[in-house]
Design a protein around this motif. Structure first.
Motif, PDB file in Angstrom:
ATOM      1  N   ALA A  43      79.551  21.086  85.426  1.00  0.00           N
ATOM      2  CA  ALA A  43      80.795  20.654  86.071  1.00  0.00           C
ATOM      3  C   ALA A  43      81.810  20.162  85.051  1.00  0.00           C
ATOM      4  N   LYS A  44      81.324  19.364  84.087  1.00  0.00           N
ATOM      5  CA  LYS A  44      82.226  18.811  83.068  1.00  0.00           C
ATOM      6  C   LYS A  44      82.752  19.899  82.150  1.00  0.00           C
ATOM      7  N   ALA A  45      81.883  20.842  81.789  1.00  0.00           N
ATOM      8  CA  ALA A  45      82.278  21.902  80.856  1.00  0.00           C
ATOM      9  C   ALA A  45      83.247  22.891  81.495  1.00  0.00           C
ATOM     10  N   LEU A  46      83.105  23.093  82.820  1.00  0.00           N
ATOM     11  CA  LEU A  46      83.905  24.127  83.480  1.00  0.00           C
ATOM     12  C   LEU A  46      84.967  23.559  84.414  1.00  0.00           C
ATOM     13  N   GLY A  47      85.036  22.222  84.524  1.00  0.00           N
ATOM     14  CA  GLY A  47      86.066  21.594  85.350  1.00  0.00           C
ATOM     15  C   GLY A  47      85.944  21.938  86.821  1.00  0.00           C
ATOM     16  N   LEU A  48      84.744  21.816  87.383  1.00  0.00           N
ATOM     17  CA  LEU A  48      84.518  22.185  88.787  1.00  0.00           C
ATOM     18  C   LEU A  48      85.016  21.089  89.726  1.00  0.00           C
ATOM     19  N   PRO A  49      85.487  21.444  90.915  1.00  0.00           N
ATOM     20  CA  PRO A  49      85.935  20.436  91.887  1.00  0.00           C
ATOM     21  C   PRO A  49      84.755  19.646  92.452  1.00  0.00           C
ATOM     22  N   GLU A  50      85.048  18.451  92.999  1.00  0.00           N
ATOM     23  CA  GLU A  50      83.993  17.544  93.465  1.00  0.00           C
ATOM     24  C   GLU A  50      83.162  18.152  94.590  1.00  0.00           C
ATOM     25  N   THR A  51      83.791  18.864  95.511  1.00  0.00           N
ATOM     26  CA  THR A  51      83.035  19.456  96.622  1.00  0.00           C
ATOM     27  C   THR A  51      82.008  20.473  96.122  1.00  0.00           C
ATOM     28  N   LEU A  52      82.385  21.226  95.092  1.00  0.00           N
ATOM     29  CA  LEU A  52      81.460  22.200  94.518  1.00  0.00           C
ATOM     30  C   LEU A  52      80.329  21.494  93.769  1.00  0.00           C
ATOM     31  N   ILE A  53      80.637  20.373  93.112  1.00  0.00           N
ATOM     32  CA  ILE A  53      79.618  19.605  92.392  1.00  0.00           C
ATOM     33  C   ILE A  53      78.546  19.107  93.359  1.00  0.00           C
ATOM     34  N   VAL A  54      78.987  18.533  94.500  1.00  0.00           N
ATOM     35  CA  VAL A  54      78.044  18.026  95.510  1.00  0.00           C
ATOM     36  C   VAL A  54      77.164  19.162  96.023  1.00  0.00           C
ATOM     37  N   ASN A  55      77.774  20.323  96.267  1.00  0.00           N
ATOM     38  CA  ASN A  55      77.023  21.483  96.744  1.00  0.00           C
ATOM     39  C   ASN A  55      75.974  21.924  95.716  1.00  0.00           C
ATOM     40  N   LEU A  56      76.355  21.934  94.434  1.00  0.00           N
ATOM     41  CA  LEU A  56      75.434  22.380  93.385  1.00  0.00           C
ATOM     42  C   LEU A  56      74.289  21.391  93.170  1.00  0.00           C
ATOM     43  N   ILE A  57      74.573  20.089  93.292  1.00  0.00           N
ATOM     44  CA  ILE A  57      73.500  19.096  93.170  1.00  0.00           C
ATOM     45  C   ILE A  57      72.470  19.309  94.279  1.00  0.00           C
ATOM     46  N   GLY A  58      72.958  19.475  95.516  1.00  0.00           N
ATOM     47  CA  GLY A  58      72.051  19.728  96.631  1.00  0.00           C
ATOM     48  C   GLY A  58      71.267  21.014  96.454  1.00  0.00           C
ATOM     49  N   ALA A  59      71.951  22.074  95.990  1.00  0.00           N
ATOM     50  CA  ALA A  59      71.290  23.369  95.790  1.00  0.00           C
ATOM     51  C   ALA A  59      70.211  23.277  94.717  1.00  0.00           C
ATOM     52  N   THR A  60      70.512  22.553  93.625  1.00  0.00           N
ATOM     53  CA  THR A  60      69.553  22.437  92.526  1.00  0.00           C
ATOM     54  C   THR A  60      68.308  21.686  92.973  1.00  0.00           C
ATOM     55  N   PHE A  61      68.495  20.567  93.685  1.00  0.00           N
ATOM     56  CA  PHE A  61      67.350  19.828  94.203  1.00  0.00           C
ATOM     57  C   PHE A  61      66.551  20.683  95.185  1.00  0.00           C
ATOM     58  N   LEU A  62      67.244  21.452  96.008  1.00  0.00           N
ATOM     59  CA  LEU A  62      66.558  22.282  96.995  1.00  0.00           C
ATOM     60  C   LEU A  62      65.672  23.326  96.324  1.00  0.00           C
ATOM     61  N   VAL A  63      66.208  24.053  95.346  1.00  0.00           N
ATOM     62  CA  VAL A  63      65.436  25.098  94.674  1.00  0.00           C
ATOM     63  C   VAL A  63      64.286  24.478  93.881  1.00  0.00           C
ATOM     64  N   CYS A  64      64.545  23.331  93.235  1.00  0.00           N
ATOM     65  CA  CYS A  64      63.473  22.644  92.496  1.00  0.00           C
ATOM     66  C   CYS A  64      62.354  22.223  93.443  1.00  0.00           C
ATOM     67  N   GLY A  65      62.724  21.720  94.631  1.00  0.00           N
ATOM     68  CA  GLY A  65      61.720  21.302  95.606  1.00  0.00           C
ATOM     69  C   GLY A  65      60.903  22.467  96.126  1.00  0.00           C
ATOM     70  N   LEU A  66      61.578  23.554  96.488  1.00  0.00           N
ATOM     71  CA  LEU A  66      60.867  24.737  96.985  1.00  0.00           C
ATOM     72  C   LEU A  66      59.974  25.327  95.895  1.00  0.00           C
ATOM     73  N   GLY A  67      60.465  25.333  94.656  1.00  0.00           N
ATOM     74  CA  GLY A  67      59.673  25.844  93.537  1.00  0.00           C
ATOM     75  C   GLY A  67      58.443  24.988  93.272  1.00  0.00           C
ATOM     76  N   THR A  68      58.605  23.662  93.389  1.00  0.00           N
ATOM     77  CA  THR A  68      57.478  22.753  93.192  1.00  0.00           C
ATOM     78  C   THR A  68      56.405  22.984  94.256  1.00  0.00           C
ATOM     79  N   LEU A  69      56.831  23.193  95.484  1.00  0.00           N
ATOM     80  CA  LEU A  69      55.883  23.509  96.560  1.00  0.00           C
ATOM     81  C   LEU A  69      55.181  24.839  96.293  1.00  0.00           C
ATOM     82  N   LEU A  70      55.934  25.820  95.806  1.00  0.00           N
ATOM     83  CA  LEU A  70      55.355  27.135  95.507  1.00  0.00           C
ATOM     84  C   LEU A  70      54.305  27.030  94.407  1.00  0.00           C
ATOM     85  N   GLN A  71      54.619  26.311  93.313  1.00  0.00           N
ATOM     86  CA  GLN A  71      53.670  26.188  92.212  1.00  0.00           C
ATOM     87  C   GLN A  71      52.450  25.358  92.622  1.00  0.00           C
ATOM     88  N   SER A  72      52.645  24.384  93.492  1.00  0.00           N
ATOM     89  CA  SER A  72      51.537  23.515  93.896  1.00  0.00           C
ATOM     90  C   SER A  72      50.584  24.201  94.869  1.00  0.00           C
TER      91      SER A  72
END
Length: 450
Positions: A43-72
């Protein structure tokens, strides 16, 4: 019947719900900095808007969570069924930013998708090369992982040279206090308390930060309650093979790293594995989650080294603990206040927790090397050469800055250089025909070590 249950693999142990939740939360709090930091960096490097930042944080946590369940848990041939947590890779995030700057965000997302498909294409070839990763190679990789991560999180604690807050004594003090809290809890507490020493140390560091007024909590309650990540946040991805090359190179390095992590976590939990079966399962999980991450606008999502140190530190080997962590990560992805609370924990506190966890990974590497006869001519040179080439780019930043940028991607990565050197020198001493007659075989070496 009772004997069968007591001799079951500890990795399959089902713990009481309360204990499971606390231990899972510990994993989450230690790795939470990674998804948050990766999004803020982009976000800092590319100057992303706040709404997109919130969306990306949620998306990253979601994929990490699903991936953790898959590996476990594992599904078919996807997932190692070992206590893994998945996070965004540090180097891929930087490459994602560079690709986006050179082209645009849809091309960067397309590069992640192409790279995840490349994993699947290359995996059959890579699986045949696993014989080139004996204990001396894996042990060396773990030491380099520890040193590299300690340097990264040490920089998070002290900041960048030339910035106003660089080497601020308060930040360093918070990190040292967090480490001291963690060691103190590990020494004083027994049972579940001792197993939660990392979590308790982090929470104590956070409380100290709040008392000192450096952990702002005012923004946690403000904003939306639910966050539903949306796919294709940058629009339809563009596919540019030339722009994808850095990530393609990294994917091979990532497969080597996943090999080391799979062997290491199996060793920690005491599970005998067939690396030709188990390592491809781990890598397929990385590939599938990276593909999903590309769709949701993240960089590559890969298995985490951080949680291996936590498993070693706590002695709790159940994969259901990391499955609980996966559930928490998904909840954080959907519950915006929790994401804001996690991001409010000061970087020095998270960094202090990370430092001790990463150092434990280095100890694991040393422990693996204990099973290697290092007085033997070949092993001595394999380790020496790998440490030389692996530590140089970590300890001497800018060492390869005059080289072409396409080469810097590999040369400047200490883990990549160390791993490649270890594999090549191992092949030179143990696999080339002209040397094999004068050198003991790997099989006899392994028998001697055991």
């Amino acid at each position: 019947m009772t004997n069968e249950k007591t001799t079951a693999d500890p990795v399959d142990e089902r713990l009481p719900w309360t204990r499971l939740a606390l231990l899972g939360l510990q994993h989450v709090l230690v790795v939470a900095a990674s998804p948050i930091t990766s999004v803020f960096l982009v976000a800092k490097a590319l100057g992303l808007p706040e709404t997109l930042i919130v969306n990306l944080i949620g998306a990253t946590f979601l994929v990490c969570g699903l991936g953790t369940l898959l590996q476990s848990f594992g599904v078919g041939k996807f997932g190692a069924r070992l206590p893994f947590v998945m996070v965004p890779g540090g180097a891929p995030v930087i490459m994602f930013v560079l690709i986006a700057r050179q082209t645009d965000l849809p091309t960067a997302a397309g590069a992640v998708i192409l790279t995840s498909l490349f994993y699947f294409a290359v995996l059959p070839v890579f699986a045949r090369c696993l014989k080139f990763f004996p204990r001396v190679v894996i042990g060396t990789m773990l030491i380099l992982v520890a040193v590299n991560l300690i340097k990264i999180y040490g920089s998070i604690i002290v900041g960048r040279v030339g910035t106003p807050g660089f080497a601020e004594p308060l930040n360093i003090g918070l990190a040292v206090a967090t480490i001291a809290f963690t060691v103190g809890f590990a020494k004083i507490l027994r049972g579940i308390g001792g197993q939660l020493a990392v979590l308790l140390g982090l929470l104590a560091g956070a409380v100290l930060s709040a008392v000192l007024g450096v952990m702002p909590l005012g923004g946690v309650a403000h904003g939306a309650l639910l966050s539903l990540p949306r796919p294709l946040p940058f629009g339809w991805p563009h596919f540019n093979l030339a722009a994808t090359v850095p990530l393609l190179i990294f994917s091979v390095i990532s497969m080597a790293e996943a090999t080391g992590q799979t062997v290491a976590i199996a060793e920690v939990v005491g599970k005998e594995i067939d690396i030709r079966d188990q390592v491809p399962r781990t890598i397929r999980g990385d590939a599938l989650m990276s593909l999903l991450g590309g769709i949701f606008g993240t960089s590559l999502i890969i298995t985490s080294s951080e949680n291996i140190g936590i498993v070693q530190a706590t002695g709790v080997r159940s994969r259901y603990v990391t499955a609980a962590a996966g559930v928490f990560l998904v909840i954080i992805a959907l519950c915006a206040p929790l994401a804001r609370l996690a991001s409010a924990i000061p970087a020095p506190v998270v960094g202090g927790t990370a430092l001790i966890v990463f150092a434990i990974i280095g100890v694991m590497g040393v422990n693996l090397l204990r099973g290697v006869e290092l007085r033997e001519h070949a092993n001595m040179y394999i380790l020496a050469a790998a440490l030389t080439m692996g530590l140089l780019p970590i300890l001497v930043p800018g060492l390869y800055s005059k080289f072409p940028s396409s080469l810097q991607v590999v040369l400047g990565n200490g883990l990549a250089m160390g791993a490649m050197t270890a594999v090549l020198v191992n092949i030179l001493f143990h696999h080339l025909r002209r040397y094999r007659a004068a050198s003991p075989s790997l099989a006899s070496e392994a028998k001697k070590a055991s």
